[in-house]
Write an enzyme that holds these catalytic residues in place. Structure first.
Site, PDB file in Angstrom:
ATOM      1  N   ASP A 185       0.858  -1.185   0.000  1.00 51.76           N
ATOM      2  CA  ASP A 185       0.000   0.000   0.000  1.00 51.76           C
ATOM      3  C   ASP A 185       0.887   1.225   0.000  1.00 51.76           C
ATOM      4  OD1 ASP A 185      -2.739   1.366   0.579  1.00 51.76           O
ATOM      5  OD2 ASP A 185      -1.426   2.147   2.141  1.00 51.76           O
TER       6      ASP A 185
ATOM      7  N   GLU B  72       0.897   5.544   0.545  1.00 48.39           N
ATOM      8  CA  GLU B  72       0.215   6.772   0.946  1.00 48.39           C
ATOM      9  C   GLU B  72       0.837   7.917   0.168  1.00 48.39           C
ATOM     10  OE1 GLU B  72      -2.425   7.010   2.920  1.00 48.39           O
ATOM     11  OE2 GLU B  72      -2.414   4.841   3.219  1.00 48.39           O
TER      12      GLU B  72
ATOM     13  N   HIS C 199      -4.965   4.600   7.736  1.00 47.81           N
ATOM     14  CA  HIS C 199      -4.377   5.204   6.533  1.00 47.81           C
ATOM     15  C   HIS C 199      -2.858   5.316   6.655  1.00 47.81           C
ATOM     16  CE1 HIS C 199      -8.169   6.001   4.504  1.00 47.81           C
ATOM     17  NE2 HIS C 199      -8.643   6.440   5.652  1.00 47.81           N
TER      18      HIS C 199
ATOM     19  N   ASP D  30      -2.540  -0.714   6.931  1.00 48.94           N
ATOM     20  CA  ASP D  30      -3.585  -0.964   5.940  1.00 48.94           C
ATOM     21  C   ASP D  30      -3.411  -2.306   5.236  1.00 48.94           C
ATOM     22  OD1 ASP D  30      -4.663   1.421   6.639  1.00 48.94           O
ATOM     23  OD2 ASP D  30      -4.403   2.414   4.700  1.00 48.94           O
TER      24      ASP D  30
END
Length: 282
Positions: free
Chosen positions: A14, A16, A163, A168
């Site tokens: 993941d 960000e 987040h 996540d």
């Protein structure tokens, strides 16, 4: 040989990023702020290793826009490495593996490739991509709402989405395990045994099954019953096998000239037989 064995592991990842580039931003770049990944055994779905790092963007204001409410994170970003310093680590984790994640086909995969291109590096390539958003939309349906990670986590009671990349991806793995367990139970139990199993939702699989087993519109003419001979006389049987005796004075189907019209024999669709047998077993 060890390298080949390591490539058998799936990588859930993941990213960000800063907010979407504004129209006034000439670069139009999505700044990576964090990358997190876990290596997972695809046969046991257990975490084998993890990696996470903050990434200092080329535009310092991108941090304040994304994490404006956390001064400690702003300080951590100032000390974080730029993408070029962690590109080798990220490449080694991703290249030649099965990539997995939530909505990664539409977002995370593109951001990773853009970051490598901006650094003048060749991007890693997957052997396959498993996007849990697409998987759950097909197999689990909308019973959990909009299928966002925060909604799924709340539905299964496994916590609140932070987040943050590593949190996540771990939540993503747990959500998949919960969904798989529910679907396995439902597929092995008669309908209605699990209270609230449907939750008023219709999965795409169930909708597809319904469309193949039930015609959209009824046939124009009902199927004719088979004509049999009993004691030398023509007669019909109903669905239970009983002989149907025509009422006195009832007209019979004849063609011109008084000859009897033999109606075509019809067969019961296999799907109807299967449905009837299941009803008996239950």
């Amino acid at each position: 040989m060890a390298t080949e064995a390591a490539k058998e592991e799936m990588v859930f990842f993941d990213v960000e990023t800063a907010a979407a580039p504004s129209p006034s931003d000439s670069s139009g770049q999505w700044w990576l702020l964090e990358f997190g990944a876990i290596l997972v055994c695809p046969r046991r779905l257990v975490e084998l290793a993890s990696y996470s790092t903050l990434i200092r963007p080329g535009d310092p204001s991108a941090v304040s826009r994304r994490f404006s409410g956390d001064p400690s994170l702003s300080a951590a970003f100032r000390a974080a490495p730029p993408f070029a310093d962690v590109a080798d680590d990220i490449f080694a984790l991703l290249d030649g593996r099965v990539w997995a994640g939530h909505n990664i086909r539409r977002f995370d995969c593109h951001r990773v490739r853009e970051a490598f291109a901006a650094a003048g590096r060749a991007a890693p390539e997957p052997v396959a991509v498993v996007d849990s958003l697409s998987v759950l939309a097909r197999g689990f349906g909308r019973r959990a709402g909009d299928l966002k990670m925060a909604t799924l986590a709340a539905y299964f009671g496994i916590g609140k989405q932070t987040h943050r990349s590593l949190d996540d991806v771990r939540m993503n793995l747990e959500v998949l395990k919960h969904c798989a367990a529910v679907l396995m139970l439902e597929s092995n139990l008669p309908a209605g045994v699990l209270p609230g199993a449907d939750d008023g939702a219709v999965t795409r699989r169930r909708a597809a099954t319904s469309s193949t087993t039930a015609p959209a519109t009824p046939p124009r003419h009902p199927p004719a019953a088979a004509v049999l001979k009993v004691n030398g006389r023509s007669c019909k049987r109903d669905s239970t096998g009983k002989v149907v005796t025509p009422a006195k004075g009832a007209a019979t189907a004849t063609s011109t000239g008084g000859r009897r019209v033999r109606r075509p024999m019809t067969t019961t669709p296999f799907s109807m037989i299967l449905r009837h047998s299941r009803a008996i077993v239950r």
